[in-house]
Design an enzyme around this catalytic site. Sequence first.
Site, PDB file in Angstrom:
ATOM      1  N   GLY A  40       8.403 -58.572 -24.737  1.00  0.00           N
ATOM      2  CA  GLY A  40       8.695 -57.242 -25.000  1.00  0.00           C
ATOM      3  C   GLY A  40      10.048 -56.699 -24.315  1.00  0.00           C
ATOM      4  O   GLY A  40      10.549 -55.689 -24.519  1.00  0.00           O
ATOM      5  N   THR A  42      13.213 -55.343 -22.095  1.00  0.00           N
ATOM      6  CA  THR A  42      13.462 -54.165 -21.149  1.00  0.00           C
ATOM      7  C   THR A  42      12.391 -52.980 -21.981  1.00  0.00           C
ATOM      8  O   THR A  42      11.902 -52.461 -21.146  1.00  0.00           O
ATOM      9  CB  THR A  42      14.909 -53.811 -21.332  1.00  0.00           C
ATOM     10  OG1 THR A  42      15.604 -54.968 -20.861  1.00  0.00           O
ATOM     11  CG2 THR A  42      15.228 -52.416 -20.600  1.00  0.00           C
ATOM     12  N   GLY A 184      23.357 -39.521 -17.709  1.00  0.00           N
ATOM     13  CA  GLY A 184      23.168 -39.809 -19.289  1.00  0.00           C
ATOM     14  C   GLY A 184      21.490 -39.802 -19.764  1.00  0.00           C
ATOM     15  O   GLY A 184      21.040 -39.105 -18.804  1.00  0.00           O
ATOM     16  N   ASP A 310      20.874 -55.648 -27.569  1.00  0.00           N
ATOM     17  CA  ASP A 310      21.957 -54.651 -26.678  1.00  0.00           C
ATOM     18  C   ASP A 310      23.185 -55.720 -26.348  1.00  0.00           C
ATOM     19  O   ASP A 310      24.182 -55.467 -26.241  1.00  0.00           O
ATOM     20  CB  ASP A 310      21.149 -54.647 -25.249  1.00  0.00           C
ATOM     21  CG  ASP A 310      20.472 -53.307 -25.539  1.00  0.00           C
ATOM     22  OD1 ASP A 310      20.247 -52.691 -26.836  1.00  0.00           O
ATOM     23  OD2 ASP A 310      19.743 -52.732 -24.525  1.00  0.00           O
ATOM     24  N   HIS A 442       3.445 -26.361 -43.811  1.00  0.00           N
ATOM     25  CA  HIS A 442       3.493 -25.073 -43.003  1.00  0.00           C
ATOM     26  C   HIS A 442       2.388 -25.203 -41.932  1.00  0.00           C
ATOM     27  O   HIS A 442       1.001 -25.522 -42.631  1.00  0.00           O
ATOM     28  CB  HIS A 442       3.513 -23.701 -43.634  1.00  0.00           C
ATOM     29  CG  HIS A 442       3.339 -22.545 -42.935  1.00  0.00           C
ATOM     30  ND1 HIS A 442       4.374 -22.105 -42.054  1.00  0.00           N
ATOM     31  CD2 HIS A 442       2.442 -21.833 -42.638  1.00  0.00           C
ATOM     32  CE1 HIS A 442       3.952 -20.800 -41.466  1.00  0.00           C
ATOM     33  NE2 HIS A 442       2.846 -20.730 -41.901  1.00  0.00           N
TER      34      HIS A 442
HETATM   35  C1  LIG Z   1      14.477 -46.611 -18.924  1.00  0.00           C
HETATM   36  C2  LIG Z   1      14.992 -46.922 -20.305  1.00  0.00           C
HETATM   37  C3  LIG Z   1      14.636 -46.216 -21.096  1.00  0.00           C
HETATM   38  C4  LIG Z   1      14.918 -46.318 -22.332  1.00  0.00           C
HETATM   39  N1  LIG Z   1      14.491 -45.758 -23.343  1.00  0.00           N
HETATM   40  C5  LIG Z   1      14.690 -45.942 -24.781  1.00  0.00           C
HETATM   41  C6  LIG Z   1      14.280 -45.361 -25.761  1.00  0.00           C
HETATM   42  O1  LIG Z   1      13.619 -44.161 -25.493  1.00  0.00           O
HETATM   43  N2  LIG Z   1      14.561 -45.749 -27.105  1.00  0.00           N
HETATM   44  C7  LIG Z   1      15.330 -46.779 -27.228  1.00  0.00           C
HETATM   45  O2  LIG Z   1      15.589 -46.896 -28.388  1.00  0.00           O
HETATM   46  N3  LIG Z   1      15.775 -47.435 -26.300  1.00  0.00           N
HETATM   47  C8  LIG Z   1      15.644 -47.188 -25.102  1.00  0.00           C
HETATM   48  N4  LIG Z   1      16.002 -47.948 -23.940  1.00  0.00           N
HETATM   49  C9  LIG Z   1      16.774 -49.179 -24.340  1.00  0.00           C
HETATM   50  C10 LIG Z   1      16.006 -50.255 -25.027  1.00  0.00           C
HETATM   51  O3  LIG Z   1      15.103 -50.671 -23.891  1.00  0.00           O
HETATM   52  C11 LIG Z   1      17.127 -51.353 -25.378  1.00  0.00           C
HETATM   53  O4  LIG Z   1      18.055 -51.052 -26.081  1.00  0.00           O
HETATM   54  C12 LIG Z   1      16.070 -52.562 -25.963  1.00  0.00           C
HETATM   55  O5  LIG Z   1      15.178 -53.044 -24.936  1.00  0.00           O
HETATM   56  C13 LIG Z   1      17.286 -53.686 -26.365  1.00  0.00           C
HETATM   57  O6  LIG Z   1      16.338 -54.818 -26.772  1.00  0.00           O
HETATM   58  P1  LIG Z   1      17.015 -56.390 -26.706  1.00  0.00           P
HETATM   59  O7  LIG Z   1      15.956 -57.094 -27.360  1.00  0.00           O
HETATM   60  O8  LIG Z   1      18.489 -56.480 -27.114  1.00  0.00           O
HETATM   61  O9  LIG Z   1      17.139 -56.808 -25.274  1.00  0.00           O
HETATM   62  P2  LIG Z   1      15.957 -56.581 -23.868  1.00  0.00           P
HETATM   63  O10 LIG Z   1      14.862 -55.742 -24.243  1.00  0.00           O
HETATM   64  O11 LIG Z   1      16.853 -56.431 -22.656  1.00  0.00           O
HETATM   65  O12 LIG Z   1      15.314 -58.148 -23.715  1.00  0.00           O
HETATM   66  C14 LIG Z   1      16.041 -59.128 -23.661  1.00  0.00           C
HETATM   67  C15 LIG Z   1      15.200 -60.290 -22.951  1.00  0.00           C
HETATM   68  O13 LIG Z   1      15.672 -61.421 -22.771  1.00  0.00           O
HETATM   69  C16 LIG Z   1      15.369 -62.255 -21.669  1.00  0.00           C
HETATM   70  N5  LIG Z   1      16.342 -63.129 -21.104  1.00  0.00           N
HETATM   71  C17 LIG Z   1      17.522 -62.891 -20.793  1.00  0.00           C
HETATM   72  N6  LIG Z   1      18.185 -64.031 -20.441  1.00  0.00           N
HETATM   73  C18 LIG Z   1      17.333 -64.796 -20.502  1.00  0.00           C
HETATM   74  C19 LIG Z   1      17.398 -66.380 -20.387  1.00  0.00           C
HETATM   75  N7  LIG Z   1      18.707 -66.898 -19.870  1.00  0.00           N
HETATM   76  N8  LIG Z   1      16.299 -66.959 -20.705  1.00  0.00           N
HETATM   77  C20 LIG Z   1      15.131 -66.467 -20.987  1.00  0.00           C
HETATM   78  N9  LIG Z   1      14.934 -65.092 -21.193  1.00  0.00           N
HETATM   79  C21 LIG Z   1      16.166 -64.282 -20.925  1.00  0.00           C
HETATM   80  C22 LIG Z   1      14.993 -61.048 -20.752  1.00  0.00           C
HETATM   81  O14 LIG Z   1      13.964 -61.446 -19.815  1.00  0.00           O
HETATM   82  C23 LIG Z   1      14.585 -59.865 -21.659  1.00  0.00           C
HETATM   83  O15 LIG Z   1      13.106 -60.010 -21.676  1.00  0.00           O
HETATM   84  C24 LIG Z   1      15.682 -47.760 -22.803  1.00  0.00           C
HETATM   85  C25 LIG Z   1      16.178 -48.279 -21.624  1.00  0.00           C
HETATM   86  C26 LIG Z   1      15.771 -48.127 -20.408  1.00  0.00           C
HETATM   87  C27 LIG Z   1      16.284 -49.076 -19.286  1.00  0.00           C
END
Ligand SMILES: Cc1cc2nc3c(=O)[nH]c(=O)nc-3n(C[C@H](O)[C@H](O)[C@H](O)COP(=O)(O)OP(=O)(O)OC[C@H]3O[C@@H](n4cnc5c(N)ncnc54)[C@H](O)[C@@H]3O)c2cc1C
Length: 463
Positions: A40, A42, A184, A310, A442
């Site tokens: 899941g 971040t 932000g 991201d 409504h």
């Molecule tokens: C406090 C907060 C609130 C947020 N609220 C929102 C919101 O309301 N709505 C929204 O759309 N977005 C929100 N976001 C942003 C959202 O969390 C991210 O855009 C999203 O999680 C990105 O998904 P991702 O899969 O690209 O990366 P991530 O969710 O960052 O997942 C990346 C994964 O890769 C793994 N990883 C990295 N390198 C390695 C490696 N070498 N080997 C094995 N595993 C690795 C990590 O452990 C992690 O689990 C929020 C972020 C924060 C911090």
Amino acid sequence: MQEISTKVMIIGGGPAGYVAAIRAGQHGLSTVLVDEGRLGGTCLNVGCIPSKAIIHVAEAFHQARAHQGASPFGLKTGETQLDFATTRDWKDAIVGKLNGGVAFLLRKNKVTVLEGRAEILDGKTCTVTGAAGPTRVRAEHLVIATGSQPMELAALPFGGRVLSSTGLLALDRVPESLAVVGAGYIGLELGTAFAKLGAKVSVIEATDTILPAWDRELTQPVARRLEALGVTTVLGARAQGLRDDAVLLAARKDGEPLAVAAETVLVAVGREPRTEGFGLERLDLDRDGNFIRIDARCATSMRNVWAIGDITGEPMLAHRAMAQGELVADVIAGKRRIFDHNAIPAICFTDPEIVAVGLAPDEARSSGIAVKVGTFPFAANGRALTQADDHGFVRLTARSDDHVVVGIQAVGAHVSELSSAFSLAIEMSARAEDVAATIHAHPTRSEAFQEAALGVLGHAVHI
Ligand SMILES: Cc1cc2nc3c(=O)[nH]c(=O)nc-3n(C[C@H](O)[C@H](O)[C@H](O)COP(=O)(O)OP(=O)(O)OC[C@H]3O[C@@H](n4cnc5c(N)ncnc54)[C@H](O)[C@@H]3O)c2cc1C
């Protein structure tokens, strides 16, 4: 060392990676998903979900306290207390339930999940080091979905009283004072929540406005609510360091020093792509700054190496990450697809909430589009009045000539739930006439959307 050969290997089990893995499994592709943390990423563990859980509890607590004295509708409550350790357990249980759901879906779609850290050796090979010992994975397709991490300030490195959003969301106690560095969406969502939970909150922002990515008309109601909540907002100031006695030191642009109460400091100055420490430099990938450059199929500059989420740049949002995850698996499965969405909604879960899809009026005008704008205030919306919160409005921007909708924004309570209607309208190239001619139930806040479209056409009914 254990060896696995697979069609698809995905590094990162956040929303981008796990959705890609599920979809690849649905296509019948053998798929390995690696994550060093919890499934899941971040979003589910330390981002979207836990932050919204805390925001919900903060609002419930705030409402209960607000009605202790004079309630406009006669509610009488006793003394309100919050056991924040229970709040944290409740939030963690939601996260745990969703973690389990993701694991179930991956199993159901026959995805092999490896717990551990992936290290890229080349465009087709990785080693995974985890509790189960090292594994070498060879894959035809490598998908990089390693996400992002909070940015640190040199003057305030993370540790001790200085927390990132991850640290703040793990607290089991509400600090007496919280200094939030960065206004932000993450800083203001969490700052507002902790103010409602009873902390004395101060926000320090380097630019001259809160929520610099959003226009002033939308951010003003948020600024007013922060003030009403007793949050001190200092604009045009930079944090400079900590003093031992729970004080954050800062300086305004003109050099005037500031000292802000800060038992705890949240540094929320942005997020950066996670690109280091896992051998990414062994691949010669084109970059956009620090992000990995991709094309409309999420292909990187190396054949059969893909990037999603991201790590590929703005907007760094979970729903964009998931859409890319779905798309990349379809492309790897041989489908002809590109990422050509007209609308990626952005929501700020502040008080009041802000939602924005497409162009703001000024953005449209500065890209040479002549527009008509319709705005409808919640003060004239029955549902908003019955919810005792009629702040804010819906604003719809359409091209002057053919009335095709190019942008919709709203600020107000619960407006996040309007985002799907807004996105659908823009994605389907609706004209103001289409929205205006659609019967909106409504009494709902969505009637303000219809009225804003009627406003563009000069026929608003209820103002
Ligand atoms: C406090 C907060 C609130 C947020 N609220 C929102 C919101 O309301 N709505 C929204 O759309 N977005 C929100 N976001 C942003 C959202 O969390 C991210 O855009 C999203 O999680 C990105 O998904 P991702 O899969 O690209 O990366 P991530 O969710 O960052 O997942 C990346 C994964 O890769 C793994 N990883 C990295 N390198 C390695 C490696 N070498 N080997 C094995 N595993 C690795 C990590 O452990 C992690 O689990 C929020 C972020 C924060 C911090």
